[in-house]
Design an enzyme around this catalytic site. Structure first.
Site, PDB file in Angstrom:
ATOM      1  N   ASP A 197       0.852  -1.186   0.000  1.00 45.17           N
ATOM      2  CA  ASP A 197       0.000   0.000   0.000  1.00 45.17           C
ATOM      3  C   ASP A 197       0.887   1.234   0.000  1.00 45.17           C
ATOM      4  O   ASP A 197       1.962   1.236   0.604  1.00 45.17           O
ATOM      5  CB  ASP A 197      -0.912   0.007   1.227  1.00 45.17           C
ATOM      6  CG  ASP A 197      -2.032  -1.022   1.141  1.00 45.17           C
ATOM      7  OD1 ASP A 197      -2.441  -1.361   0.014  1.00 45.17           O
ATOM      8  OD2 ASP A 197      -2.517  -1.458   2.194  1.00 45.17           O
TER       9      ASP A 197
ATOM     10  N   ASP B 141      -6.728  -1.443  -5.242  1.00 41.00           N
ATOM     11  CA  ASP B 141      -7.904  -1.049  -4.470  1.00 41.00           C
ATOM     12  C   ASP B 141      -8.722   0.002  -5.214  1.00 41.00           C
ATOM     13  O   ASP B 141      -9.957  -0.022  -5.192  1.00 41.00           O
ATOM     14  CB  ASP B 141      -7.484  -0.502  -3.105  1.00 41.00           C
ATOM     15  CG  ASP B 141      -6.698  -1.510  -2.280  1.00 41.00           C
ATOM     16  OD1 ASP B 141      -6.935  -2.720  -2.428  1.00 41.00           O
ATOM     17  OD2 ASP B 141      -5.830  -1.074  -1.495  1.00 41.00           O
TER      18      ASP B 141
END
Length: 157
Positions: free
Chosen positions: A115, A133
């Site tokens: 991330d 995402d």
């Protein structure tokens, strides 16, 4: 192969490619990004590894269980993609599949996802996320809008 399936496959491939390229750049610059790199007020680039799913849910679950779950969902979405006659839905299914496969690749290689997008207001941070995402959430949003968008595109309004 219908144009909807082709469009969905291209969307999946593009989502997967963008996700993997951005994660490779982040991993290559992990030392610089590990403490966060301010881009503008309210947004940093950061290097994190998340072994859970959205918002850290299921953190600590065996990595392979999350891979199996994601692959099962991808198979289900691929069936829906093959059955749809709506090009907007095909694009949405492809985006979701590509994003999910990007995170599957991370889990397989690193046992967690990379991330790097960190948005915040003051000291309150939204959980960091990645381009996979973005494609998954964007695809779901597109699926929700598909009935309206599909009608507009068909009527030319």
């Amino acid at each position: 192969m219908g144009s909807g399936i082709f469009q969905g496959a291209v969307a999946a491939g593009a989502a997967l490619l963008v996700d993997q390229i951005t994660k490779a750049v982040v991993v290559a610059n992990a030392a610089v990004l590990s403490t966060g790199l301010p881009v503008f007020p309210g947004f940093n680039l950061i290097y994190l590894r998340n072994d859970g799913v959205t918002f850290g849910l299921l953190g600590g679950a065996p990595w392979w269980s999350l891979v199996i779950m994601a692959l099962a969902i991808c198979v289900w979405l691929a069936v829906l993609l093959a059955r749809t006659t709506c090009r907007v839905e095909a694009l949405a299914y492809g985006a979701i599949i590509g994003g999910a496969l990007g995170n599957v690749m991370d889990r397989t290689r690193h046992r967690a996802v990379t991330d790097f997008l960190d948005f915040y207001i003051g000291s309150t941070h939204w959980p960091a996320f990645n381009m996979a995402d973005v494609f998954v959430v964007g695809g779901v949003g597109l699926l929700l809008a598909a009935p309206w968008l599909g009608e507009k595109l068909q009527t030319g309004s």
